[in-house]
Motif scaffolding. Structure first.
Motif, PDB file in Angstrom:
ATOM      1  N   ILE A   1       0.893  -1.288  -0.142  1.00 45.97           N
ATOM      2  CA  ILE A   1      -0.133   0.020   0.018  1.00 45.97           C
ATOM      3  C   ILE A   1       0.928   1.130   0.176  1.00 45.97           C
ATOM      4  O   ILE A   1       0.589   2.115  -0.730  1.00 45.97           O
ATOM      5  CB  ILE A   1      -1.052   0.010   1.199  1.00 45.97           C
ATOM      6  CG1 ILE A   1      -2.059  -1.098   0.980  1.00 45.97           C
ATOM      7  CG2 ILE A   1      -1.622   1.330   1.154  1.00 45.97           C
ATOM      8  CD1 ILE A   1      -2.919  -0.993   0.004  1.00 45.97           C
ATOM      9  N   LYS A   2       1.820   1.407   0.749  1.00 45.65           N
ATOM     10  CA  LYS A   2       2.756   2.551   0.887  1.00 45.65           C
ATOM     11  C   LYS A   2       3.495   2.572  -0.552  1.00 45.65           C
ATOM     12  O   LYS A   2       3.615   3.908  -0.937  1.00 45.65           O
ATOM     13  CB  LYS A   2       4.053   2.122   1.882  1.00 45.65           C
ATOM     14  CG  LYS A   2       3.607   2.209   3.206  1.00 45.65           C
ATOM     15  CD  LYS A   2       4.789   1.811   4.031  1.00 45.65           C
ATOM     16  CE  LYS A   2       4.576   1.829   5.585  1.00 45.65           C
ATOM     17  NZ  LYS A   2       5.519   1.483   6.306  1.00 45.65           N
ATOM     18  N   ASP A   3       4.002   1.428  -1.381  1.00 48.83           N
ATOM     19  CA  ASP A   3       4.385   1.678  -2.794  1.00 48.83           C
ATOM     20  C   ASP A   3       3.203   2.365  -3.653  1.00 48.83           C
ATOM     21  O   ASP A   3       3.589   3.173  -4.440  1.00 48.83           O
ATOM     22  CB  ASP A   3       4.835   0.234  -3.284  1.00 48.83           C
ATOM     23  CG  ASP A   3       5.984  -0.227  -2.561  1.00 48.83           C
ATOM     24  OD1 ASP A   3       6.606   0.577  -1.955  1.00 48.83           O
ATOM     25  OD2 ASP A   3       6.198  -1.579  -2.644  1.00 48.83           O
ATOM     26  N   LEU A   4       2.159   1.809  -3.505  1.00 48.92           N
ATOM     27  CA  LEU A   4       0.937   2.403  -4.268  1.00 48.92           C
ATOM     28  C   LEU A   4       0.788   3.920  -4.058  1.00 48.92           C
ATOM     29  O   LEU A   4       0.531   4.730  -5.123  1.00 48.92           O
ATOM     30  CB  LEU A   4      -0.199   1.476  -3.979  1.00 48.92           C
ATOM     31  CG  LEU A   4      -0.492   0.301  -4.533  1.00 48.92           C
ATOM     32  CD1 LEU A   4      -1.679  -0.542  -3.836  1.00 48.92           C
ATOM     33  CD2 LEU A   4      -0.479   0.157  -6.240  1.00 48.92           C
ATOM     34  N   ILE A   5       0.576   4.268  -2.638  1.00 47.83           N
ATOM     35  CA  ILE A   5       0.679   5.666  -2.536  1.00 47.83           C
ATOM     36  C   ILE A   5       1.811   6.365  -3.135  1.00 47.83           C
ATOM     37  O   ILE A   5       1.527   7.723  -3.485  1.00 47.83           O
ATOM     38  CB  ILE A   5       0.527   5.932  -0.723  1.00 47.83           C
ATOM     39  CG1 ILE A   5      -0.763   5.266  -0.298  1.00 47.83           C
ATOM     40  CG2 ILE A   5       0.499   7.486  -0.619  1.00 47.83           C
ATOM     41  CD1 ILE A   5      -0.983   5.012   1.003  1.00 47.83           C
ATOM     42  N   GLU A   6       3.056   5.930  -2.924  1.00 55.66           N
ATOM     43  CA  GLU A   6       4.023   6.833  -3.448  1.00 55.66           C
ATOM     44  C   GLU A   6       4.035   6.921  -4.935  1.00 55.66           C
ATOM     45  O   GLU A   6       4.571   7.907  -5.474  1.00 55.66           O
ATOM     46  CB  GLU A   6       5.369   6.082  -2.900  1.00 55.66           C
ATOM     47  CG  GLU A   6       5.568   6.258  -1.477  1.00 55.66           C
ATOM     48  CD  GLU A   6       7.023   5.204  -1.129  1.00 55.66           C
ATOM     49  OE1 GLU A   6       7.434   4.628  -2.039  1.00 55.66           O
ATOM     50  OE2 GLU A   6       7.341   5.311   0.016  1.00 55.66           O
ATOM     51  N   THR A   7       3.479   6.073  -5.673  1.00 54.34           N
ATOM     52  CA  THR A   7       3.479   5.879  -7.095  1.00 54.34           C
ATOM     53  C   THR A   7       2.145   6.474  -7.535  1.00 54.34           C
ATOM     54  O   THR A   7       1.924   6.675  -8.546  1.00 54.34           O
ATOM     55  CB  THR A   7       3.685   4.668  -7.721  1.00 54.34           C
ATOM     56  OG1 THR A   7       2.671   3.651  -7.126  1.00 54.34           O
ATOM     57  CG2 THR A   7       4.940   4.143  -7.317  1.00 54.34           C
ATOM     58  N   GLN A   8       1.116   7.170  -6.569  1.00 54.98           N
ATOM     59  CA  GLN A   8       0.084   7.641  -6.664  1.00 54.98           C
ATOM     60  C   GLN A   8      -1.109   6.786  -7.724  1.00 54.98           C
ATOM     61  O   GLN A   8      -1.436   6.987  -8.600  1.00 54.98           O
ATOM     62  CB  GLN A   8       0.249   9.100  -7.713  1.00 54.98           C
ATOM     63  CG  GLN A   8       0.869  10.073  -6.718  1.00 54.98           C
ATOM     64  CD  GLN A   8       0.775  11.388  -7.398  1.00 54.98           C
ATOM     65  OE1 GLN A   8       0.826  11.476  -8.617  1.00 54.98           O
ATOM     66  NE2 GLN A   8       0.657  12.277  -6.542  1.00 54.98           N
ATOM     67  N   ASP A   9      -0.778   5.604  -7.173  1.00 57.12           N
ATOM     68  CA  ASP A   9      -1.891   4.269  -7.810  1.00 57.12           C
ATOM     69  C   ASP A   9      -2.782   3.867  -6.662  1.00 57.12           C
ATOM     70  O   ASP A   9      -2.598   4.036  -5.545  1.00 57.12           O
ATOM     71  CB  ASP A   9      -0.812   3.216  -8.238  1.00 57.12           C
ATOM     72  CG  ASP A   9      -1.460   2.272  -9.543  1.00 57.12           C
ATOM     73  OD1 ASP A   9      -2.589   2.852  -9.686  1.00 57.12           O
ATOM     74  OD2 ASP A   9      -0.726   1.507  -9.837  1.00 57.12           O
ATOM     75  N   ILE A  10      -3.658   2.850  -7.431  1.00 60.25           N
ATOM     76  CA  ILE A  10      -4.512   2.278  -6.376  1.00 60.25           C
ATOM     77  C   ILE A  10      -4.677   0.776  -6.712  1.00 60.25           C
ATOM     78  O   ILE A  10      -4.203   0.437  -7.569  1.00 60.25           O
ATOM     79  CB  ILE A  10      -6.041   3.090  -6.251  1.00 60.25           C
ATOM     80  CG1 ILE A  10      -6.780   2.759  -7.771  1.00 60.25           C
ATOM     81  CG2 ILE A  10      -5.970   4.600  -6.010  1.00 60.25           C
ATOM     82  CD1 ILE A  10      -8.091   3.276  -7.740  1.00 60.25           C
ATOM     83  N   ALA A  11      -5.481  -0.009  -5.901  1.00 56.65           N
ATOM     84  CA  ALA A  11      -5.574  -1.415  -6.011  1.00 56.65           C
ATOM     85  C   ALA A  11      -6.794  -1.908  -5.538  1.00 56.65           C
ATOM     86  O   ALA A  11      -7.449  -1.246  -4.554  1.00 56.65           O
ATOM     87  CB  ALA A  11      -4.365  -2.049  -5.397  1.00 56.65           C
ATOM     88  N   VAL A  12      -7.427  -2.668  -6.080  1.00 57.68           N
ATOM     89  CA  VAL A  12      -8.523  -3.726  -5.473  1.00 57.68           C
ATOM     90  C   VAL A  12      -8.314  -3.874  -4.036  1.00 57.68           C
ATOM     91  O   VAL A  12      -7.058  -4.301  -3.529  1.00 57.68           O
ATOM     92  CB  VAL A  12      -8.920  -4.717  -6.146  1.00 57.68           C
ATOM     93  CG1 VAL A  12     -10.072  -5.529  -5.419  1.00 57.68           C
ATOM     94  CG2 VAL A  12      -9.330  -4.486  -7.489  1.00 57.68           C
TER      95      VAL A  12
END
Length: 211
Positions: free
Chosen positions: A138-149
């Motif tokens: 989740i941290k990686d997604l936030i840093e790359t401004q991405d989201i996931a199911v």
């Protein structure tokens, strides 16, 4: 789940005769066609089971035993949610809902008969820490401004910011919502505006689309 977010008994008839059902031992049954055979091989589920299957993104015509377990758990959650009779109970559930990992946790929480007991469950399982310490992915997604199911709403805001608008489906306490984002993205012709919709169930991402 998009906003987000069925067979009759066969009765044989003969010209000049009243309707009747032939016994399997009568010797007069019509031969089964390939289509009949294919249909007969599929288990028949009631309307609620089929609806819940679609809600979980499953094909009701090909459900495995594990799929059926998931469906029963989801139906149990829905039944238990309807027992929340007071405003305080519903508010408590709404706040904790996005941080519950699965339907089994929801069942464990809802099975406790009092607000005080549920609060003890929250504290004992350190639920609020989940909002403060997201998993590494989740941290990686936030840093790359991405989201996931499966991503909770609070983390979507950290990644994409506040939505332009929010639409709510059904009772607001269940956090079944659609968020709209207007974003500017680069293209060969320069920057253009892009519309994105994110769908939530129980405060967690279940899908998204881009226009």
């Amino acid at each position: 789940m998009k906003f987000l977010f069925i067979s009759l008994p066969v009765v044989f008839t003969v010209l000049g005769c009243a309707q009747f059902q032939r016994s399997s031992s009568s010797g007069y049954q019509a031969p089964m066609t390939y289509q009949d055979s294919e249909h007969a091989s599929r288990p028949s589920y009631d309307r609620q089971t089929r609806q819940t299957a679609y809600e979980l993104g499953k094909d009701p015509n090909s459900l495995s035993p594990s799929d059926l377990d998931e469906i029963r758990s989801r139906q149990k959650v829905r039944e238990m949610e309807r027992t929340l009779s007071s405003k305080k109970e519903r508010e408590q559930y709404s706040k904790v809902l996005p941080w519950l990992k699965n339907d089994n946790e929801k069942i464990d929480f809802l099975a406790i008969p009092s607000i005080e007991g549920r609060q003890q469950w929250i504290n004992r399982n350190d639920i609020w820490a989940r909002s403060q310490a997201p998993a590494e992915e989740i941290k990686d997604l936030i840093e790359t401004q991405d989201i996931a199911v499966g991503m909770p709403q609070a983390y979507v805001k950290k990644s994409w910011g506040e939505p332009t608008s929010v639409e709510v489906s059904g009772n607001p306490i269940y956090k079944n919502e659609r968020w709209k984002y207007l974003r500017h993205v680069s293209s060969p012709q320069g920057f253009r505006q892009e519309v994105r919709y994110v769908y939530f169930e129980g405060g967690r991402v279940v899908g998204w689309e881009t226009e």
